[in-house]
Write a protein that holds these residues in place. Sequence first.
Motif, PDB file in Angstrom:
ATOM      1  N   PRO A   7       0.796  -1.226   0.000  1.00 49.99           N
ATOM      2  CA  PRO A   7       0.000   0.000   0.000  1.00 49.99           C
ATOM      3  C   PRO A   7       0.832   1.281   0.000  1.00 49.99           C
ATOM      4  CG  PRO A   7       0.078  -0.904   2.216  1.00 49.99           C
ATOM      5  CD  PRO A   7       0.815  -1.881   1.331  1.00 49.99           C
ATOM      6  N   VAL A   8       2.157   1.152   0.097  1.00 52.53           N
ATOM      7  CA  VAL A   8       3.031   2.343   0.117  1.00 52.53           C
ATOM      8  C   VAL A   8       3.109   2.907  -1.295  1.00 52.53           C
ATOM      9  CG1 VAL A   8       5.327   3.234   0.640  1.00 52.53           C
ATOM     10  CG2 VAL A   8       4.353   1.396   2.039  1.00 52.53           C
ATOM     11  N   PRO A   9       2.714   4.163  -1.499  1.00 53.20           N
ATOM     12  CA  PRO A   9       2.611   4.695  -2.866  1.00 53.20           C
ATOM     13  C   PRO A   9       3.928   5.140  -3.478  1.00 53.20           C
ATOM     14  CG  PRO A   9       1.944   6.370  -1.290  1.00 53.20           C
ATOM     15  CD  PRO A   9       2.244   5.135  -0.490  1.00 53.20           C
ATOM     16  N   ILE A  10       3.930   5.198  -4.796  1.00 51.96           N
ATOM     17  CA  ILE A  10       4.994   5.845  -5.568  1.00 51.96           C
ATOM     18  C   ILE A  10       4.447   7.199  -6.013  1.00 51.96           C
ATOM     19  CG2 ILE A  10       6.378   5.758  -7.680  1.00 51.96           C
ATOM     20  CD1 ILE A  10       6.202   2.720  -7.569  1.00 51.96           C
ATOM     21  N   TYR A  11       5.235   8.262  -5.867  1.00 46.02           N
ATOM     22  CA  TYR A  11       4.795   9.604  -6.265  1.00 46.02           C
ATOM     23  C   TYR A  11       5.478  10.011  -7.563  1.00 46.02           C
ATOM     24  CZ  TYR A  11       2.300  10.614  -1.956  1.00 46.02           C
ATOM     25  OH  TYR A  11       1.390  10.600  -0.924  1.00 46.02           O
ATOM     26  N   LEU A  12       4.663  10.353  -8.556  1.00 50.90           N
ATOM     27  CA  LEU A  12       5.166  10.806  -9.850  1.00 50.90           C
ATOM     28  C   LEU A  12       4.464  12.093 -10.243  1.00 50.90           C
ATOM     29  CD1 LEU A  12       6.608  10.506 -12.617  1.00 50.90           C
ATOM     30  CD2 LEU A  12       4.719   9.022 -13.335  1.00 50.90           C
ATOM     31  N   THR A  13       5.249  13.113 -10.560  1.00 48.50           N
ATOM     32  CA  THR A  13       4.703  14.385 -11.047  1.00 48.50           C
ATOM     33  C   THR A  13       5.062  14.552 -12.520  1.00 48.50           C
ATOM     34  OG1 THR A  13       4.955  15.403  -8.859  1.00 48.50           O
ATOM     35  CG2 THR A  13       4.660  16.891 -10.726  1.00 48.50           C
ATOM     36  N   ILE A  14       4.057  14.839 -13.336  1.00 51.68           N
ATOM     37  CA  ILE A  14       4.280  15.055 -14.769  1.00 51.68           C
ATOM     38  C   ILE A  14       3.944  16.507 -15.109  1.00 51.68           C
ATOM     39  CG2 ILE A  14       3.464  14.484 -17.091  1.00 51.68           C
ATOM     40  CD1 ILE A  14       3.168  11.618 -16.219  1.00 51.68           C
ATOM     41  N   TYR A  15       4.907  17.190 -15.696  1.00 52.10           N
ATOM     42  CA  TYR A  15       4.734  18.582 -16.114  1.00 52.10           C
ATOM     43  C   TYR A  15       4.528  18.600 -17.626  1.00 52.10           C
ATOM     44  CZ  TYR A  15       6.833  19.499 -11.538  1.00 52.10           C
ATOM     45  OH  TYR A  15       7.099  19.523 -10.187  1.00 52.10           O
ATOM     46  N   SER A  16       3.414  19.205 -18.068  1.00 51.35           N
ATOM     47  CA  SER A  16       3.106  19.189 -19.495  1.00 51.35           C
ATOM     48  C   SER A  16       2.117  20.308 -19.826  1.00 51.35           C
ATOM     49  CB  SER A  16       2.503  17.831 -19.880  1.00 51.35           C
ATOM     50  OG  SER A  16       1.967  17.863 -21.177  1.00 51.35           O
ATOM     51  N   PRO A  17       2.204  20.874 -21.030  1.00 52.19           N
ATOM     52  CA  PRO A  17       1.228  21.898 -21.440  1.00 52.19           C
ATOM     53  C   PRO A  17      -0.112  21.307 -21.876  1.00 52.19           C
ATOM     54  CG  PRO A  17       2.835  21.546 -23.179  1.00 52.19           C
ATOM     55  CD  PRO A  17       3.278  20.706 -22.022  1.00 52.19           C
ATOM     56  N   VAL A  18      -0.226  19.979 -21.958  1.00 53.42           N
ATOM     57  CA  VAL A  18      -1.466  19.373 -22.458  1.00 53.42           C
ATOM     58  C   VAL A  18      -2.207  18.579 -21.386  1.00 53.42           C
ATOM     59  CG1 VAL A  18      -0.626  19.263 -24.815  1.00 53.42           C
ATOM     60  CG2 VAL A  18      -0.235  17.314 -23.295  1.00 53.42           C
ATOM     61  N   VAL A  19      -1.846  18.775 -20.113  1.00 55.15           N
ATOM     62  CA  VAL A  19      -2.564  18.073 -19.044  1.00 55.15           C
ATOM     63  C   VAL A  19      -3.276  19.092 -18.159  1.00 55.15           C
ATOM     64  CG1 VAL A  19      -0.935  16.152 -19.013  1.00 55.15           C
ATOM     65  CG2 VAL A  19      -0.583  18.073 -17.457  1.00 55.15           C
ATOM     66  N   PRO A  20      -4.365  18.690 -17.508  1.00 59.22           N
ATOM     67  CA  PRO A  20      -5.015  19.575 -16.537  1.00 59.22           C
ATOM     68  C   PRO A  20      -4.293  19.489 -15.193  1.00 59.22           C
ATOM     69  CG  PRO A  20      -6.226  17.522 -16.668  1.00 59.22           C
ATOM     70  CD  PRO A  20      -5.097  17.408 -17.666  1.00 59.22           C
ATOM     71  N   ASN A  21      -4.526  20.458 -14.324  1.00 64.94           N
ATOM     72  CA  ASN A  21      -4.008  20.365 -12.965  1.00 64.94           C
ATOM     73  C   ASN A  21      -4.855  19.334 -12.221  1.00 64.94           C
ATOM     74  OD1 ASN A  21      -1.911  22.453 -12.929  1.00 64.94           O
ATOM     75  ND2 ASN A  21      -3.603  23.864 -13.276  1.00 64.94           N
ATOM     76  N   LEU A  22      -4.230  18.220 -11.889  1.00 60.73           N
ATOM     77  CA  LEU A  22      -5.013  17.092 -11.398  1.00 60.73           C
ATOM     78  C   LEU A  22      -4.106  16.135 -10.629  1.00 60.73           C
ATOM     79  CD1 LEU A  22      -7.838  15.751 -11.554  1.00 60.73           C
ATOM     80  CD2 LEU A  22      -7.101  14.667 -13.672  1.00 60.73           C
ATOM     81  N   THR A  23      -4.647  15.519  -9.590  1.00 57.16           N
ATOM     82  CA  THR A  23      -3.932  14.478  -8.864  1.00 57.16           C
ATOM     83  C   THR A  23      -4.788  13.228  -8.816  1.00 57.16           C
ATOM     84  OG1 THR A  23      -2.723  16.063  -7.480  1.00 57.16           O
ATOM     85  CG2 THR A  23      -2.868  13.802  -6.687  1.00 57.16           C
TER      86      THR A  23
END
Length: 428
Positions: A130-146
């Motif tokens: 259950p321990v998560p992996i955190y990934l952040t993707i920076y892009s001009p074609v994605v909404p601000n979302l988690t």
Amino acid sequence: MAQQQPATFGQVVGLVNKLQQICTQLGDTAGNSILVDKLSSIVVVGGQSSGKSSVLEAVVGRDFLPRGTGIVTRRPLVLNLVHTDDPKAQEYGEFMHRQGQKIYDFEKIRQEIEDETERHLSKGSKVVSPVPIYLTIYSPVVPNLTLVDMPGLTKLAIEGQPQSIVQDLEDMCKQYIKGDNAIILAVSPANADLATSDALRLAKEVDPLGERTIGVLTKIDIMDKGTDCREVLCGRSLRLRHGWVGVVNRGQADINKKMNMADARSRETEFFKSTESYRDLDNTGTTYLANKLSNHLVNEITRKLPEIQSYVDKTIIDYKSQLTALGHDISGNRGKMLHLILTLCQKVEKAFTRIVEGGEGGGERILEVFDVKLKEAIYKLPFDKILTLKNVRNTINEADGYQPHIIAPEAGYRRLIEDGLSLLREPC
């Protein structure tokens, strides 16, 4: 694709994501931390082969998730999407466990997810965690979302998987979606009976009124001829407060042919426009889904911000009071630090001695705990289930495989011992 939002909206989502990362670094995860349970998040649940990975990749517009048969996602993936204002900006990803390292090759992002999963799971005997992996993707074609991508649910264990895998996966998903602030994205294939949907069944258990659930129907384009899911999308046959969204993603054949996301999006739009049952519906398509999720998450976070702020402020005050009671900072003086530690140890020793020598409630209570209660608790532990011939044989085969052993199958024995020790942890 992304709906243009004020910069403050992206900052709000980013702030919540940062708080989630801090909690993880401190060892607090969903179900085990008051603060984590107060933070709004969209948790994606669905059965294996429900199209969950395709939905997430369509929202991002990139191939980056591990694929294969069986349980491919074995740890939750907290995916933080950050919309960049420059339309020409290069897309990249960054992992929390590799902060500062920008990865521009999304194939390497996929590989890192697999490698980090293996690194973590190799330390224990479980096949999922259950321990998560955190990934952040920076892009001009994605909404601000988690989004939190959960391992796919399954109805039975296949060869090579422990018998507990079905319950382990359900327990893990419940841990992430049981909180009142969890927004459940229940992904179900339209070409299967919704009455058997693992995602909807689990969502209904924790959200019986459907107030926190958003339904997603995949594989609409491969439904039997003469059938459609219009009644569901219109909310007439199965009502959810936040409704349903229909999407058409790439199939395995499209992925094998290297169909890009732009072509897949065009084909999806054409399908809904050209199909009479859906052409007048607004709640279809990946673009609609991405914007709906982004707006919904921002609204939920904004609504909960005062409560979060109040809790954080109160916690800071409590910890400051505790620090004040402990005295001034001596971390820079090794001599004073050692003196403080020895003084505290001496206080603990004296306090323990007073309790032991205090008669009833002291030494007698300690004797009862070790000589009676602990013994009874250990006798009640289900060691017989671990040491059944069938479980011993399966565990050794899973750990060591079919190979000759000079003395004994060490990895299998070690796993059996670890399972037994894990039972002892709770009574101890």
